[in-house]
Write a protein that holds these residues in place. Sequence first.
Motif, PDB file in Angstrom:
ATOM      1  N   LYS A  62     -36.788 -10.372 -23.118  1.00 18.11           N
ATOM      2  CA  LYS A  62     -35.852 -10.898 -23.060  1.00 18.11           C
ATOM      3  C   LYS A  62     -37.100 -12.361 -23.002  1.00 18.11           C
ATOM      4  CE  LYS A  62     -35.431  -8.288 -19.645  1.00 18.11           C
ATOM      5  NZ  LYS A  62     -35.294  -7.007 -20.004  1.00 18.11           N
ATOM      6  N   TRP A 120     -39.286 -22.008 -26.921  1.00 19.63           N
ATOM      7  CA  TRP A 120     -38.727 -21.358 -27.337  1.00 19.63           C
ATOM      8  C   TRP A 120     -37.298 -21.333 -27.970  1.00 19.63           C
ATOM      9  CZ3 TRP A 120     -40.432 -16.093 -28.267  1.00 19.63           C
ATOM     10  CH2 TRP A 120     -39.358 -14.916 -28.173  1.00 19.63           C
ATOM     11  N   GLU A 162     -47.484 -12.863 -14.203  1.00 20.90           N
ATOM     12  CA  GLU A 162     -47.162 -13.770 -15.094  1.00 20.90           C
ATOM     13  C   GLU A 162     -48.030 -13.917 -16.495  1.00 20.90           C
ATOM     14  OE1 GLU A 162     -44.197 -15.454 -14.914  1.00 20.90           O
ATOM     15  OE2 GLU A 162     -44.956 -14.008 -13.532  1.00 20.90           O
ATOM     16  N   GLN A 184     -42.222  -9.382 -20.507  1.00 20.15           N
ATOM     17  CA  GLN A 184     -40.912  -9.453 -21.410  1.00 20.15           C
ATOM     18  C   GLN A 184     -40.344  -8.492 -21.904  1.00 20.15           C
ATOM     19  OE1 GLN A 184     -43.550 -11.942 -22.068  1.00 20.15           O
ATOM     20  NE2 GLN A 184     -42.638 -13.448 -20.733  1.00 20.15           N
ATOM     21  N   PRO A 190     -38.661 -15.225 -23.909  1.00 22.13           N
ATOM     22  CA  PRO A 190     -39.622 -16.190 -22.343  1.00 22.13           C
ATOM     23  C   PRO A 190     -39.318 -17.337 -21.982  1.00 22.13           C
ATOM     24  CG  PRO A 190     -40.837 -16.121 -24.934  1.00 22.13           C
ATOM     25  CD  PRO A 190     -39.295 -15.880 -24.853  1.00 22.13           C
ATOM     26  N   LYS A 191     -39.380 -18.290 -20.648  1.00 17.55           N
ATOM     27  CA  LYS A 191     -38.719 -18.898 -20.168  1.00 17.55           C
ATOM     28  C   LYS A 191     -39.438 -20.065 -20.833  1.00 17.55           C
ATOM     29  CE  LYS A 191     -35.801 -16.979 -16.732  1.00 17.55           C
ATOM     30  NZ  LYS A 191     -37.028 -15.767 -16.108  1.00 17.55           N
ATOM     31  N   ASP A 192     -39.559 -21.151 -22.103  1.00 18.21           N
ATOM     32  CA  ASP A 192     -40.906 -21.571 -22.202  1.00 18.21           C
ATOM     33  C   ASP A 192     -39.650 -22.791 -23.011  1.00 18.21           C
ATOM     34  OD1 ASP A 192     -43.659 -21.715 -22.782  1.00 18.21           O
ATOM     35  OD2 ASP A 192     -42.105 -22.942 -23.934  1.00 18.21           O
ATOM     36  N   PRO A 193     -39.771 -24.281 -22.574  1.00 19.54           N
ATOM     37  CA  PRO A 193     -39.408 -24.876 -23.320  1.00 19.54           C
ATOM     38  C   PRO A 193     -39.180 -24.761 -24.345  1.00 19.54           C
ATOM     39  CG  PRO A 193     -40.764 -26.552 -21.774  1.00 19.54           C
ATOM     40  CD  PRO A 193     -40.534 -24.745 -22.164  1.00 19.54           C
TER      41      PRO A 193
END
Lengths: 253, 253, 253, 242, 242, 242
Positions: free
Chosen positions: A163, A170, E83, A45, A165-168
Amino acid sequence: MKEMVSSVKRDYIVNLASQGKRLDGRTLDQLREIEVRRGVIGTAQGSALVKLGNTQVMVGVKIEHGEPFPDTPTSGILVVNAELLPLASPLFEPGPPNEDAIELARVVDRTIRESQAIDLEKLCIKEGEDVWAVFIDIYVLDHDGNLIDSSVMASVAALHDIKPPKDPEWTLPTFPIRRKPVAVTVAKVNGVLMVDAGLEEENVMDARLTISTLEDGTICAMQKGGSGFLERREIEEAYELARKCGEEIRKKL
Amino acid sequence: MKEMVSSVKRDYIVNLASQGKRLDGRTLDQLREIEVRRGVIGTAQGSALVKLGNTQVMVGVKIEHGEPFPDTPTSGILVVNAELLPLASPLFEPGPPNEDAIELARVVDRTIRESQAIDLEKLCIKEGEDVWAVFIDIYVLDHDGNLIDSSVMASVAALHDIKPPKDPEWTLPTFPIRRKPVAVTVAKVNGVLMVDAGLEEENVMDARLTISTLEDGTICAMQKGGSGFLERREIEEAYELARKCGEEIRKKL
Amino acid sequence: MKEMVSSVKRDYIVNLASQGKRLDGRTLDQLREIEVRRGVIGTAQGSALVKLGNTQVMVGVKIEHGEPFPDTPTSGILVVNAELLPLASPLFEPGPPNEDAIELARVVDRTIRESQAIDLEKLCIKEGEDVWAVFIDIYVLDHDGNLIDSSVMASVAALHDIKPPKDPEWTLPTFPIRRKPVAVTVAKVNGVLMVDAGLEEENVMDARLTISTLEDGTICAMQKGGSGFLERREIEEAYELARKCGEEIRKKL
Amino acid sequence: MERPERLIVDGRRLDGRRPDELRPLQIKAGVLKRADGSAYVELGKNKVLVAVYGPKEMHPRHLQQSDVAVLRCRYNMAPFSVEERKRPGPDRRSIEISKVVREALEPVLFLHLYPRAAIDVFIEILQADAGTRTTGITAAAVALADAGIPMRDLVAGISVGKADGTVLLDLMKEEDQWGEADMPIAVMPRRKLVTLLQMDGNFTPDEFRQALDLAFKGIERVYEAQKRALREKYVPASEEER
Amino acid sequence: MERPERLIVDGRRLDGRRPDELRPLQIKAGVLKRADGSAYVELGKNKVLVAVYGPKEMHPRHLQQSDVAVLRCRYNMAPFSVEERKRPGPDRRSIEISKVVREALEPVLFLHLYPRAAIDVFIEILQADAGTRTTGITAAAVALADAGIPMRDLVAGISVGKADGTVLLDLMKEEDQWGEADMPIAVMPRRKLVTLLQMDGNFTPDEFRQALDLAFKGIERVYEAQKRALREKYVPASEEER
Amino acid sequence: MERPERLIVDGRRLDGRRPDELRPLQIKAGVLKRADGSAYVELGKNKVLVAVYGPKEMHPRHLQQSDVAVLRCRYNMAPFSVEERKRPGPDRRSIEISKVVREALEPVLFLHLYPRAAIDVFIEILQADAGTRTTGITAAAVALADAGIPMRDLVAGISVGKADGTVLLDLMKEEDQWGEADMPIAVMPRRKLVTLLQMDGNFTPDEFRQALDLAFKGIERVYEAQKRALREKYVPASEEER
């Protein structure tokens, strides 16, 4: 863990120091050149590579779900780990972190945690059950001295590079980082204080004192190391050096 | 881990090989005698003891409840573990699996997994929560060479021996095993290829190539081992040997 | 792990024993002085320091929530751990418990568990989910022989010292401890049996037999140790010694 | 599994044995090629394989003893040997058993004959059904003899115990699990010297004496089976008949 | 992430490559000060750093070999390289890879020149995107050369595989994860001798031959990049132009 | 436990102390028989036992230093020493503390007097209530003296910190947990040389100076108690009265 030094080399460094000089021509209160590269690792991240002279430290920050500690149910988790990779020095060996790596990680941890640079309270998802865990992994790639200061630099730079995290789950606009704590380690060589010791200077130093400060001069962490002692006067001088050089470093972050 | 070999013994084996002969009178493409005993362990759901010449490998399979991996929520779990028991060789030492044991387990794992011999999708009990976990434990009892091939044989035989667990949640009529992958390891001794190397041949080989195949000649796994190299021609020859000997082995399983 | 003993010292002890005498003037069936101090550690629910001659063992008992074992869903959990601290002897080394520490913990565990001194069934909070776990931590501080007997003494004394934890889920009036099992270890030195061997006697003994008994003479645990053997007659004599000395010890607890 | 109401009905145990009866016992010496000595033992549903290596040079060197050989024992259960898969590697139970097994075998060996050497005994429990440590000792003694290591005597092991108030020889799993006492014992059979003795549960003094009586009876039978196994390996069948 | 319906559309892969195309490849020699030799390689999104130490005295001493140097390799993934954060320290996968990588490099070294010595190769995967072991080998060979260790040849690594039924050069993560076969290979490029070969998935005999063809093509290009990197470090740019 | 609204009321702390007051301190030298030197210290609710072994031959040998003795320290917390049972064995915190404690003691030892030797200091925290590392140093110095090991000076440790904005001497658990800063310090008392200094929290430069002042005051009192303990052991009470 110190490397063997010939007595000729030792005498030379000590002699120079007594004249206020150093091996690479620096003054006692002069840092080596600092290069900070952010965003070097796409799978993290946040990340940064810091070069402090020939010393190279990479830091990658990962943000994942975690369970909060029972006594701080609404607080995010901060984990700092340091690896003294065998790539970085002939004296570093593969295996779990030894006392040097653990000390390094814990001094960086305290510097960041106690400065409250990260607003951990904002990293709660569901009280007592789910919070964000911030993993700071310090990767020492090339060891030419002063790992503490360079690791703090790389960690702070990486945190400021995050940046989300791509997580709903967040929901914050940005990562809640708000300060730039900086560690300055002062080495004592035969009674002379100097900042940012290179490896050869570290190998002959009696003791070191790391002082982590914030923008306003507040101290948030300290750590004495080495088998020697410090006089009170030296401690106060070290603080002045830490404050002065800290400002210089902070400009690079 | 190779055993020490006298140069006289080495020369003798190499000499024989160059004439297409072997220590125990076999031809280069001839397997040792294979004995497969199923159902040897009552506490396992499936088990087998394989004797390949003097090499003895026992496999026990246990089936238990497990949690699926997040990325395959409807798939059963396959775990392969190999123990190079100190009973089996003066060179095997007690302790956690070393690189040889880990390589062995992983080659067996890939052979079984990639052949899709087990229909793991049938082993789901409740999506994302509860699936059947299949533990293949390879127990090397006596090491006289060619542990990979004998371990694959014993594992496949044990899988075909499985009696479903006595558990109300088990609803399949039988264990969903549907193929018989077979590994054939070809050893290269001073440029000569031979199958099913005995221990003394292994100790002088330059390299080995394991090729796992299915009934129709499809390759499902390969593994080169040893400090030597292989020419392309040798790789293609090895495949022919693997196919031919694989059929022979498959008849015993 | 035995310490080296000079043959002069060995002969002297053996000679004394053959005359029914001992280094410190005791008779063969005489215990050293026993001092039991309860409540020595405020952070433990129960604690005790036992001095048996110069041997010192501290035990702290902690009571925490735990998950019951699947096969005993209504039963509390008992965990016994022993640390042979490097403070206690030049032969004890830092690190995880070795076979001596494990044997010690397991003999104490069996003595307490099999005597049913603790009514574990009363320690259930919610069947199959939540029970009380009782952690007995044995801390050997000074090793002058006979660690088994002194560790059992300290453990039993600490259990009888327990103040229930301050936890709303704790509903019993007191901790359910109801018996005082006592272990007596009989050492065999050149064919002569003696109780409560000091370190120097232990270093020359052939074998030992620990017998744990209850108030009524029932045996609840036994353990032979050492590289020697015991005749049946010696085993029966050891029981008589265990019974007699056990009563004496029990009075101190 | 549920505990049956009674473990002994009309003087017979769950598997039909009388209290003083052993389970079927089979011993085979010399079953492995690489090991210096080996033995395989089945006692009821127990299946135990033992290998012996040595006397050989001790590594690492700092563990060498200048005056004697060091005996090392490793008791280990296969992951598939029990109902629920056992994680590989030593646990506290197996470390303790390895220690008491070593101390049960040491009295019969002439360790001073091989200063600086090591003798390794590896005991693998392939299938377990109560009494594995004593079965392991029984097998280990045969494997040591098979390795040609000089011995004062064999060592034979068996377990005795108590269930439904009756003292029993050679406990099986159900009796071990639901019974009231378990006492593993190992004996040098010729002079009846006890080299291993452990116990947990409860015994009155009288029961304890009964248990010892029964144990010595059982040891005799185990010893006979050990001798038979060694004879079978070393004396050709034809020769024995003469 | 969901698997796209097709991994190859109109003969092009997800990143626009043709089946026989390599990802962008950059190699730099001599990037670390302390190490005796080092190299940094980027292949697509893979970022790999390698350091070499040695030949040097072997510690601990009992691992010294009286007739040859011992090559030790350590393949290690940074916690932030994937990841989901990877726990630091070796796992079974990295132990196996360390072994096959060592066996892939040994054939080019003259280990008998340095009896009792050790040569250490440390491979750090800083960012991973399929093909890390072969990229590690590519980097390791350059680092060994940078350390001035005599070599018979370089070793170049690449992976080939299959997705949507098509045999492909240099699999990227999506093709590795959702494809049908993966075959890492390492080759001494001058004489085309294979020093590493692994495979999992399924290949018909014909596909296997295609895969080998493609692999040798890819190896050529990797080899060119290796030589270029070494030239860049050791031949001043001006001199090379002459 | 909940944080009380204020940690300091009317200039008094939760246990009634003033900001510059130490908790009750008791030191006893020579409390163990086997150890070469030992000490037991209670500071408030802290209970710390220290043993010293050495100078003695260093094992394993490859850790010997040809010119000096090696000092080894182990700081360890008993499982029952804290509210929630601590798992036995070293954790990252105790490894770091062991290191800084060692570096705090080294300056007073004449390690060059004992080349190739080892000196072991084992610090066991039996009951913990903030300030265990400095209490451990205080005890270790007495135990080293009790072992008869020549020293330049003693080392005395204490912690200073800040709570409710007030700089405090000798933090207790509640002040450590809810306060704003904690600074453990160890000093060679005769020449006031600092051998350990750590800090976390926040100090303005001015608070930092106050904290140092307070620390040196506290160290004086700890030093007096250390000397008294050594005198009590070595000078018979009657003799001292003369």
